[in-house]
Design a protein around this motif. Structure first.
Motif, mmCIF file in Angstrom:
data_model
loop_
_atom_site.group_PDB
_atom_site.id
_atom_site.type_symbol
_atom_site.label_atom_id
_atom_site.label_comp_id
_atom_site.label_asym_id
_atom_site.label_seq_id
_atom_site.Cartn_x
_atom_site.Cartn_y
_atom_site.Cartn_z
ATOM 1 N N UNK A 20 0.787 -1.229 0.000
ATOM 2 C CA UNK A 20 0.000 0.000 0.000
ATOM 3 C C UNK A 20 0.819 1.279 0.000
ATOM 4 N N UNK A 21 2.131 1.206 0.218
ATOM 5 C CA UNK A 21 2.916 2.410 0.407
ATOM 6 C C UNK A 21 3.693 2.800 -0.843
ATOM 7 N N UNK A 22 3.740 4.098 -1.111
ATOM 8 C CA UNK A 22 4.495 4.635 -2.233
ATOM 9 C C UNK A 22 5.490 5.654 -1.721
ATOM 10 N N UNK A 23 6.525 5.921 -2.528
ATOM 11 C CA UNK A 23 7.535 6.890 -2.132
ATOM 12 C C UNK A 23 6.926 8.274 -1.943
ATOM 13 N N UNK A 24 5.843 8.564 -2.643
ATOM 14 C CA UNK A 24 5.201 9.865 -2.528
ATOM 15 C C UNK A 24 4.550 10.120 -1.188
ATOM 16 N N UNK A 25 4.444 9.095 -0.341
ATOM 17 C CA UNK A 25 3.842 9.282 0.975
ATOM 18 C C UNK A 25 4.821 9.903 1.973
ATOM 19 N N UNK A 26 6.061 10.057 1.573
ATOM 20 C CA UNK A 26 7.006 10.825 2.378
ATOM 21 C C UNK A 26 7.305 12.115 1.622
ATOM 22 N N UNK A 28 9.672 14.394 1.646
ATOM 23 C CA UNK A 28 10.993 14.636 1.069
ATOM 24 C C UNK A 28 11.226 13.784 -0.175
ATOM 25 N N UNK A 29 10.857 12.512 -0.083
ATOM 26 C CA UNK A 29 11.019 11.645 -1.249
ATOM 27 C C UNK A 29 10.143 12.110 -2.403
ATOM 28 N N UNK A 30 8.953 12.615 -2.086
ATOM 29 C CA UNK A 30 8.039 13.085 -3.125
ATOM 30 C C UNK A 30 8.580 14.322 -3.834
ATOM 31 N N UNK A 31 9.445 15.075 -3.163
ATOM 32 C CA UNK A 31 9.973 16.311 -3.739
ATOM 33 C C UNK A 31 11.181 16.087 -4.644
ATOM 34 N N UNK A 32 11.674 14.863 -4.708
ATOM 35 C CA UNK A 32 12.868 14.598 -5.506
ATOM 36 C C UNK A 32 12.523 14.458 -6.993
ATOM 37 N N UNK A 33 13.323 15.046 -7.864
ATOM 38 C CA UNK A 33 13.105 14.896 -9.311
ATOM 39 C C UNK A 33 13.278 13.436 -9.744
ATOM 40 N N UNK A 36 16.808 11.642 -9.625
ATOM 41 C CA UNK A 36 17.285 11.296 -8.285
ATOM 42 C C UNK A 36 16.514 10.103 -7.752
ATOM 43 N N UNK A 37 15.214 10.109 -7.976
ATOM 44 C CA UNK A 37 14.373 8.982 -7.568
ATOM 45 C C UNK A 37 14.870 7.674 -8.172
ATOM 46 N N UNK A 38 15.195 7.719 -9.453
ATOM 47 C CA UNK A 38 15.618 6.504 -10.145
ATOM 48 C C UNK A 38 16.910 5.941 -9.552
ATOM 49 N N UNK A 39 17.790 6.818 -9.095
ATOM 50 C CA UNK A 39 19.049 6.346 -8.504
ATOM 51 C C UNK A 39 18.836 5.758 -7.118
ATOM 52 N N UNK A 40 17.915 6.335 -6.335
ATOM 53 C CA UNK A 40 17.736 5.913 -4.952
ATOM 54 C C UNK A 40 16.767 4.745 -4.785
ATOM 55 N N UNK A 41 15.757 4.661 -5.640
ATOM 56 C CA UNK A 41 14.679 3.678 -5.465
ATOM 57 C C UNK A 41 15.164 2.250 -5.276
#
Length: 265
Positions: A20-26, A28-33, A36-41
């Motif tokens: 049920x959880x997505x990175x957009x629920x945080x 700071x993570x939601x604010x990343x372009x 950057x998301x692709x490198x960290x995920x």
């Protein structure tokens, strides 16, 4: 990998059904372009945090950075005689472990889970490498650090000059802003420890808020019934901190529907 974390150790757990959880629920993570998301995920993992879990001790080298989803983490400063007081709280607006980016590698605070739930975590060395590359993560983390410094300073002023009723209102509002619920599973004894006041003081303050119809207290649980009135009862410290968070970290979201494994929900 999903895990249950406690005092730095974890054990794997299997979860059934959709995640049920997505990175957009945080926030700071939601604010990343996207880049950057692709490198960290690939290195972010969802973990289950239990009430009372210690994410790091005072003076301990930070091994992981946590991005809360629906849990609440308190940072405590402890004295030699065993007394302690909460200096900041972190939830889905930020992260746990800002000392890592200041070059200290460790912190004098103790991070304890106050409300159980989930978080994303990543190895400290991976996030430091991304931070030092000068990517958009650096700006976002530094802005969050400034906002948390404001929270720490305002908490110290509030605990020194304002009544327990006002401190309790501030604490409840800040906690609710960081979890997706109007309910807090929290004993009055634990709240008293967080605020650095006597339990009797919190009991009396909670009783006055309940009599006024602002909250409802049951065994180990507090439900906010009238948020608007709760804000009116709170001192200016709550508004100062939240305005600073909103100024430094506007609620922009590059993504809200990407799961940790890259699926779109």
């Amino acid at each position: 990998m999903d895990a249950f974390v406690h005092n730095g150790s974890c054990r794997n757990e299997k979860f059934h059904g959709p995640r049920p959880h997505t990175l957009g629920q945080n926030r700071l993570l939601a604010a990343l372009p996207e880049e950057v998301y692709e490198r960290l995920a690939p290195d972010l993992e969802r973990v289950r945090l239990q009430l009372g879990s210690v994410l790091h001790e005072s003076g301990e080298r930070l091994r992981y950075i946590y991005f809360p989803i629906d849990c609440l983490v308190s940072l405590f400063c402890e004295l030699d005689d065993g007394a302690s007081g909460e200096i900041a709280v972190a939830g889905n607006e930020g992260l746990v472990g800002i000392a890592l980016f200041m070059g200290g590698k460790s912190t004098l605070s103790r991070a304890v889970v106050q409300c159980a739930g989930f978080a994303f975590r990543i190895r400290a060395d991976i996030l430091v490498r991304e931070f030092e590359s000068g990517s958009a993560l650096q700006e976002v983390v530094l802005l969050y650090t400034q906002a948390q410094i404001t929270q720490t300073a305002q908490t110290a002023v509030c605990n020194r000059f304002h009544a327990v009723d006002q401190q309790l209102c501030r604490w409840l509002l800040m906690s609710l802003d960081r979890i997706p619920s109007n309910n807090l599973t929290m004993t009055q004894e634990l709240i008293a420890s967080n605020l650095g006041v006597r339990r009797e003081g919190v009991t009396l303050a909670a009783g006055r808020l309940q009599a006024a119809g602002l909250i409802h207290c049951s065994r180990g649980k507090i439900t906010v019934l009238d948020r608007l009135k709760l804000e009116q009862w709170a001192c200016e410290c709550y508004a100062v901190v939240e305005k600073e968070f909103d100024r430094l970290l506007p609620k922009r979201t590059y993504r809200s529907d990407r799961s940790i494994d890259g699926r779109t929900n």
